[in-house]
Every structure is written in C-alpha cells, then in structure tokens.
Design a protein around this motif. Structure first.
Motif, short mmCIF file in Angstrom:
data_model
loop_
_atom_site.label_atom_id
_atom_site.label_comp_id
_atom_site.label_asym_id
_atom_site.label_seq_id
_atom_site.Cartn_x
_atom_site.Cartn_y
_atom_site.Cartn_z
N GLY A 192 -2.40 0.19 -3.54
CA GLY A 192 -3.17 0.58 -2.10
C GLY A 192 -4.47 1.07 -2.45
O GLY A 192 -5.42 0.87 -1.98
N ILE A 244 -5.67 2.08 6.14
CA ILE A 244 -5.35 2.13 4.85
C ILE A 244 -5.14 3.63 4.33
O ILE A 244 -4.41 3.82 3.74
CB ILE A 244 -6.33 1.21 3.93
CG1 ILE A 244 -6.63 -0.08 4.31
CG2 ILE A 244 -6.14 1.59 2.63
CD1 ILE A 244 -7.49 -1.00 3.71
N ILE A 298 0.92 -1.17 0.02
CA ILE A 298 0.08 0.13 -0.13
C ILE A 298 0.96 1.21 0.08
O ILE A 298 0.65 2.34 -0.77
CB ILE A 298 -1.10 0.00 1.17
CG1 ILE A 298 -1.90 -1.27 1.08
CG2 ILE A 298 -1.52 1.35 1.55
CD1 ILE A 298 -2.81 -1.27 2.47
#
Length: 498
Positions: free
Chosen positions: A75, A106, A68
């Motif tokens: 990502g 994230i 990511i």
C-alpha cells in the motif's frame, strides 16, 4: 447433520480439485468462461465506458484495495506511485474530475490497515519519540482550527486539512509499517525511479516539445499559462502539478544520489548515481523556479558540516567554486540568467513584491494569534470566501501561509515541529552505527532540510507528492535508529541512549 457436513466438505474438495487449471480441459474452460464473457459483453454494450470502468473496479480495484489494507508495504508503494503520477494522469480527464479522492482513499485504507494490525499489537513503543509528540500537537491544533471564529467557511477547512493536516497521519503508518532495511532500499529505489521518470518527462518537454495532451493542459487555463510563461520561456512541470514541486523534488533526488554515492556499492551503481545527479539538476533548471537554485548549495553545506571529513569538504568546496563561476559568468542563456538572479534577490522584482506583501500582512498576523482559519487563502479561500481580504492575498511562502491561516501561535508550533524533526534526525545520524542506515538517515535529514529551506520562498509542503515524501522522510529518521538498535542488540553491542 453429519451426512450434510460430509457432503458439504466433499463438495468443497471436489470444487477445489476441479478449479485447478492444470486439470481442466479446453472444453471445460470454455464452458466455465463463456458466461463471464457474455456478461462482460452485455455490460459494455449496455453501459459503455461506465460499464468498463465498473468492471475494472471489480476486477482490478477489489484486489488492490485488499492488498493495500492487508499488505501495508504494498500500500505504501501504491501511495507513492499514485502521488507522483496522479496529476499527470489527470491531464487526460475533465478539469473538474476529483482525482484527489483516489489519494484520500488510499490514505484511509492504509490507516484502516494500521488500526487492524494494532488490534493484535498492544505495544506503542515505536511512537515514543519527540517527533511523534510534536506531530500530535500540530494535528490537534489543525483540528482546533475548525472552530476558528475568523474562518470564512467550514468547507474551506475541510478541503485544506486533507493535505496539510490529515496527510500527517501517514507519518504513523510509515513509522509502524516500515520495519526492515530491505524495504527501505526498495522505497529509495522507487523514489529515485519515479523522480527519474519525472526528469525524463521534463527533458522531453524542454527539448522535444509538449505532447498533445500536455499542450492542452498548459493552454486550457489562461491564468496558469500566464504563471508558467515567463520572459519568453515556458516553465516545465513534467509530471507534477506545478514547477515548484518539480524543481524541489529534483533537488531532493540529486541530494539523495550524492548521499548514496558514499555507500559501499558496486562501481556500476555508482556510475548510475553519478549520471543521475547532473540529469536531475539539469531538468530542475527547466522549471524556472529560482527558489530551487539555492537548495543544493544549502544541502551541500549541511552535508559538509555533518560528515566533516577532508574528502567531503574538498568536494563541497570544489562544487562551490563551480557555483561561483556559474553565478558571475556573463551569458545570454535565459535559463542560466534566471539561475543567476536567484542569488541576487534584491534585484528581482517578484522578490520585492513578495517582501511588500509580507510587510502588508504582518499587522493582520500580529492581531490574529490563531489566524484566519485553514483554507482562508489560496484556491479554497477564493472558492468559499471570494470577497474576503485573505482570499485575495498571495501567500507565496509556506511559512507566511501558516502565519496567516493559523496565526503566530500556529507559526510558532510549526517552526518548533520542523526544528524537532531536524534536531532528532541529526542526533540519530550520530547515534546510528550501521553505515548503510547512517547514510539513509543522513539522506533524509538533507531532504527535510531542503523542503524546509524551500518552504520559505514557495509552498513546498502542500502539494503531492512532496507532502507524503516529507513525512516518509521524517518517519525514516526514527526507523533507521530503531533498526540499528535492534541489530546491535542482536549482536550484543552496547546501545547509546538517545
């Protein structure tokens, strides 16, 4: 010293050579993997499910985190998948599980990767556009709300700013990291694929019944069940947290398919798109969200204005004729009846209640120019200030929520932001020359338009994945023009000024 360096480099070469799987014998591999197997067995035996989770974090989590941060296009895809699927996956977990932390993580990793990449790129030309300036102003206003004297709790602000303010930073990540047309194609395929998965889930829930874990989720909360069970029919949510998010995203997906149908693509792809459009719209009806029923006609009207050619206008008129028939035809089907009621809101009791609520809260909005503070209404208001007036107020509309929480100044800023996004997108649509990029820009203009119209009767921009998709669409309005200009410069074609 030199001998040590030679020995060290020789050791590295030896290990590298030995670690090539093709040169390892079966016996050697067994001796290498046996300690790993023993370690995993001991961890699972001693720690149980916690140990398994820890091992998965190490084995799967660390490579994903690296991917990511180091590969932002990977990502972004992970973010989209998790945003679509997290609520569905959370139905397997206890009610108090903080699943939203995963999406926050994230988001933070993508932002961290963005700043790492910007360290080696001093140019900020990508961000010099009207949407960026308004997003920054809106973000600043969101953070100023932290010191709003009328705010019931700073914790309410913290929990709310994650989904209505901080998520806007993804706009900058999308704008910078999406840099080629092939990746845009991939994102649209992923977007429509995830929507198809949601549509299949909604179709299954309506026609084949709820799965056992879905049934437990529906019936675990009496308040939720009372909201979802209307006129003897259970509203479907598919993989989403609520029927509003489900229905709005089905309309957006169907509209995107209509736009992509105009691309120069193979007949097979056009057949697939032609089948997806009615399927998305059919499953949208299962949500029972009346606010969604008017979105497609509104989007088609804007499509006819922007395209303004005989074929499109004829198709829109034909669709309008069919719509009129469906609205006025006699029927005993409860789903169609609910659809018809969306076009006669004055006869709808819930619409009248919302209108009365808005009339009741209007004096408060006028007397509080910066509102009651982020999180003062809705779930966080009930949690952190349960006895306040705003905690008991049902905002329903996204625009009303902004007005109550952030005042008439916030509402003015928010409406200005939405206007600038749409104006920029429409302007870019007419500036872009590449037919494919032009179509992608058009699809995003219509998606943003749908979310904006839907934000009046419901809260369209606060739930995942709609909030992420909205800012992805906003970023793509600029990305498509940027790629078109780069293509024309490469071909030495004159570029029109924005």
């Amino acid at each position: 010293m030199l001998d040590n360096q030679v020995q060290h480099s020789g050791l590295k070469r030896y290990l590298r050579k030995k670690l090539q799987l093709s040169s390892l014998t079966t016996t050697t591999m067994i001796w290498l993997l046996l300690p790993v197997a023993v370690f995993i067995s001991v961890v699972v035996a001693k720690m149980g499910i916690i140990g398994v989770a820890g091992l998965l974090v190490v084995i799967v989590g660390i490579p994903v985190v690296y991917g990511i941060i180091a590969y932002p296009q990977f990502g972004i895809a992970v973010l989209m998948v998790v945003a679509f699927m997290l609520n569905y996956a959370s139905e397997f977990l206890p009610n108090d599980t903080p699943t939203g932390i995963l999406l926050d993580g994230i988001t933070y990793m993508l932002i961290f990767g963005f700043f790492i990449k910007k360290k080696f790129d001093s140019s900020w030309d990508y961000f010099k556009n009207p949407i960026t300036y308004l997003v920054l102003i809106w973000l600043g206003y969101n953070f100023l709300e932290a010191v709003n004297p009328a705010s019931p709790s700073i914790l309410a602000w913290v929990y709310t700013v994650r989904t209505v303010g901080f998520i806007m930073l993804m706009y900058f990540v999308f704008l910078y990291q999406i840099n080629n047309i092939a990746y845009i194609r991939f994102l649209f395929k992923l977007w429509l694929g995830l929507c198809l998965l949601a549509a299949i889930s909604g179709f299954q829930q309506e026609n084949f019944g709820l799965l056992e874990f879905e049934r437990k989720w529906y019936y675990s909360d009496p308040l939720r069940l009372s909201f979802l069970f209307i006129n003897g029919h259970l509203r479907k949510v598919a993989i989403f947290p609520d029927p509003v998010t489900f229905s709005y995203n089905m309309v957006v997906a169907a509209t995107m398919c209509i736009c992509f149908f105009m691309l120069n693509i193979s007949k097979t792809k056009k057949i697939i798109l032609g089948c997806l459009i009615p399927f998305y719209l059919l499953t949208m009806l299962y949500s029972g969200t009346r606010g969604a029923y008017v979105l497609l006609p509104a989007a088609l009207a804007l499509l006819a204005i922007l395209k303004f050619n005989k074929k499109i206008i004829a198709a829109v008129l034909a669709a309008g004729f069919v719509l009129v028939i469906v609205i006025f035809m006699p029927t005993s089907n409860p789903t169609i009846k609910r659809f018809q009621s969306a076009f006669n809101p004055s006869a709808d009791a819930s619409f009248n209640v919302r209108a009365e609520n808005q009339k009741r809260i209007k004096p408060y909005i006028l007397s509080h120019p910066i509102g009651g503070g982020l999180g003062s209404v809705g779930i966080w208001g009930r949690r952190f200030a349960p006895n306040s007036m705003l905690a008991k107020f049902p905002p329903d509309s996204g625009y009303v929520r902004v007005a109550v929480e952030m005042g008439w100044i916030g509402l003015l800023l928010f409406c200005t932001l939405m206007f600038v996004i749409l104006y920029t997108g429409i302007n870019h649509y007419f500036l872009i020359k590449n037919p494919e990029l032009k179509t992608y820009c058009l699809a995003m203009v219509l998606a943003i338009f749908i979310y904006n119209i839907g934000n009046y009767p419901q809260q369209a921009l606060v739930q995942y994945p709609s909030n992420i998709l909205f800012y992805l669409a906003s970023a793509l309005l600029n990305v498509t023009l940027r790629l078109d200009i780069a293509e024309r410069k490469h071909k030495a074609i004159p570029v029109l000024k924005d």
